[in-house]
Design a protein around this motif. Sequence first.
Motif, PDB file in Angstrom:
ATOM      1  N   LYS A  66       9.122  -6.413  -3.614  1.00  0.00           N
ATOM      2  CA  LYS A  66       8.561  -6.122  -4.935  1.00  0.00           C
ATOM      3  C   LYS A  66       7.173  -5.492  -4.837  1.00  0.00           C
ATOM      4  N   LEU A  67       6.487  -5.735  -3.713  1.00  0.00           N
ATOM      5  CA  LEU A  67       5.149  -5.169  -3.550  1.00  0.00           C
ATOM      6  C   LEU A  67       5.177  -3.651  -3.455  1.00  0.00           C
ATOM      7  N   GLU A  68       6.302  -3.101  -3.013  1.00  0.00           N
ATOM      8  CA  GLU A  68       6.415  -1.644  -2.924  1.00  0.00           C
ATOM      9  C   GLU A  68       6.311  -0.997  -4.311  1.00  0.00           C
ATOM     10  N   GLU A  69       6.692  -1.731  -5.338  1.00  0.00           N
ATOM     11  CA  GLU A  69       6.563  -1.224  -6.706  1.00  0.00           C
ATOM     12  C   GLU A  69       5.097  -0.978  -7.053  1.00  0.00           C
ATOM     13  N   ILE A  70       4.216  -1.827  -6.543  1.00  0.00           N
ATOM     14  CA  ILE A  70       2.788  -1.681  -6.813  1.00  0.00           C
ATOM     15  C   ILE A  70       2.285  -0.363  -6.244  1.00  0.00           C
ATOM     16  N   GLU A  71       2.717  -0.055  -5.029  1.00  0.00           N
ATOM     17  CA  GLU A  71       2.259   1.173  -4.378  1.00  0.00           C
ATOM     18  C   GLU A  71       2.641   2.412  -5.180  1.00  0.00           C
ATOM     19  N   GLN A  72       3.780   2.367  -5.860  1.00  0.00           N
ATOM     20  CA  GLN A  72       4.254   3.533  -6.614  1.00  0.00           C
ATOM     21  C   GLN A  72       3.562   3.701  -7.966  1.00  0.00           C
ATOM     22  N   MET A  73       2.831   2.701  -8.398  1.00  0.00           N
ATOM     23  CA  MET A  73       2.186   2.764  -9.707  1.00  0.00           C
ATOM     24  C   MET A  73       1.043   3.781  -9.703  1.00  0.00           C
ATOM     25  N   THR A  77      -6.972   2.268  -7.416  1.00  0.00           N
ATOM     26  CA  THR A  77      -6.797   1.558  -6.149  1.00  0.00           C
ATOM     27  C   THR A  77      -7.151   0.080  -6.266  1.00  0.00           C
ATOM     28  N   LEU A  78      -8.255  -0.232  -6.907  1.00  0.00           N
ATOM     29  CA  LEU A  78      -8.639  -1.643  -7.050  1.00  0.00           C
ATOM     30  C   LEU A  78      -7.637  -2.412  -7.899  1.00  0.00           C
ATOM     31  N   GLN A  79      -7.044  -1.742  -8.884  1.00  0.00           N
ATOM     32  CA  GLN A  79      -6.000  -2.397  -9.683  1.00  0.00           C
ATOM     33  C   GLN A  79      -4.796  -2.721  -8.803  1.00  0.00           C
ATOM     34  N   LYS A  80      -4.474  -1.822  -7.879  1.00  0.00           N
ATOM     35  CA  LYS A  80      -3.355  -2.090  -6.960  1.00  0.00           C
ATOM     36  C   LYS A  80      -3.651  -3.302  -6.092  1.00  0.00           C
ATOM     37  N   PHE A  81      -4.889  -3.385  -5.586  1.00  0.00           N
ATOM     38  CA  PHE A  81      -5.248  -4.545  -4.773  1.00  0.00           C
ATOM     39  C   PHE A  81      -5.195  -5.829  -5.601  1.00  0.00           C
ATOM     40  N   LEU A  83      -3.281  -6.372  -8.214  1.00  0.00           N
ATOM     41  CA  LEU A  83      -1.862  -6.681  -8.421  1.00  0.00           C
ATOM     42  C   LEU A  83      -1.248  -7.299  -7.165  1.00  0.00           C
ATOM     43  N   TYR A  84      -1.671  -6.830  -6.001  1.00  0.00           N
ATOM     44  CA  TYR A  84      -1.202  -7.427  -4.745  1.00  0.00           C
ATOM     45  C   TYR A  84      -1.640  -8.893  -4.667  1.00  0.00           C
ATOM     46  N   VAL A  85      -2.897  -9.167  -4.987  1.00  0.00           N
ATOM     47  CA  VAL A  85      -3.404 -10.543  -4.953  1.00  0.00           C
ATOM     48  C   VAL A  85      -2.614 -11.395  -5.948  1.00  0.00           C
ATOM     49  N   ARG A  86      -2.429 -10.883  -7.161  1.00  0.00           N
ATOM     50  CA  ARG A  86      -1.670 -11.621  -8.180  1.00  0.00           C
ATOM     51  C   ARG A  86      -0.237 -11.892  -7.721  1.00  0.00           C
ATOM     52  N   ALA A  87       0.392 -10.865  -7.158  1.00  0.00           N
ATOM     53  CA  ALA A  87       1.778 -11.016  -6.695  1.00  0.00           C
ATOM     54  C   ALA A  87       1.874 -12.026  -5.557  1.00  0.00           C
ATOM     55  N   THR A  88       0.867 -12.054  -4.693  1.00  0.00           N
ATOM     56  CA  THR A  88       0.881 -12.995  -3.574  1.00  0.00           C
ATOM     57  C   THR A  88       0.709 -14.420  -4.064  1.00  0.00           C
ATOM     58  N   VAL A  89      -0.214 -14.640  -4.978  1.00  0.00           N
ATOM     59  CA  VAL A  89      -0.400 -15.971  -5.548  1.00  0.00           C
ATOM     60  C   VAL A  89       0.897 -16.413  -6.243  1.00  0.00           C
ATOM     61  N   ALA A  90       1.471 -15.538  -7.054  1.00  0.00           N
ATOM     62  CA  ALA A  90       2.726 -15.868  -7.746  1.00  0.00           C
ATOM     63  C   ALA A  90       3.856 -16.135  -6.758  1.00  0.00           C
ATOM     64  N   ARG A  91       3.884 -15.367  -5.679  1.00  0.00           N
ATOM     65  CA  ARG A  91       4.936 -15.529  -4.655  1.00  0.00           C
ATOM     66  C   ARG A  91       4.897 -16.932  -4.059  1.00  0.00           C
ATOM     67  N   TYR A  92       3.694 -17.420  -3.752  1.00  0.00           N
ATOM     68  CA  TYR A  92       3.597 -18.764  -3.166  1.00  0.00           C
ATOM     69  C   TYR A  92       3.867 -19.853  -4.187  1.00  0.00           C
TER      70      TYR A  92
END
Length: 196
Positions: A66-73, A77-81, A83-92
């Motif tokens: 699902k993180l690959e979706e972030i890269e395509q947005m 750049t900081l918003q992508k980072f 979103l990565y942090v948010r996705a990682t927290v949600a993932r755990y």
Amino acid sequence: MADNDCRENIITAAIPLFAAKGLNGVSVRELTAAAGVNLSMISYYFGGKEGLYAAVLRNQFAILGKLEEIEQMDIDTLQKFELYVRATVARYRKNPYLLRFYTSELTNPTACFATIIKPAIKRVVQMLLDTFSDGLSHNKFRDDLNPADTVLALAGMINFYFLLEPATAELVDHSAERDEELIRHIMDIFTRGVLK
């Protein structure tokens, strides 16, 4: 029970067992007892215990795709980072056993490491590197930073926070209610550091 339901039931029952004991610490009898199926079902659906373990890992690590979706947005750049942090927290939060599989495979790799774990981790790190490189090309970041060190530090901050939860529960509030504060702190440390 339908084939797909039975297969998913076995995977669901196997996740906590493999997370707690690893591939070699769980017997087929334990797996079938937990899933409420007969012994032959592990071979029928997965070709054996190793095949079931691989299916569990694919199940757990699929969320990284699902993180690959972030890269395509088409966002900053900081918003992508973030979103990565948010996705990682949600993932755990969603997959509480995922870190156990990470640490188990990183410290005592099975045959699945090369085929499932390493490619999944490489995709995430490459996405972060690409995002950082994009930010560098747009003068968003200091050009004296090593991109690999920078993105691994970001990933390490988040992963280590959740990894240390059992050892730091008396010192740190790890509740989900603090997730927004945690995300804000990680992004603040990542973008501004800790110096006054």
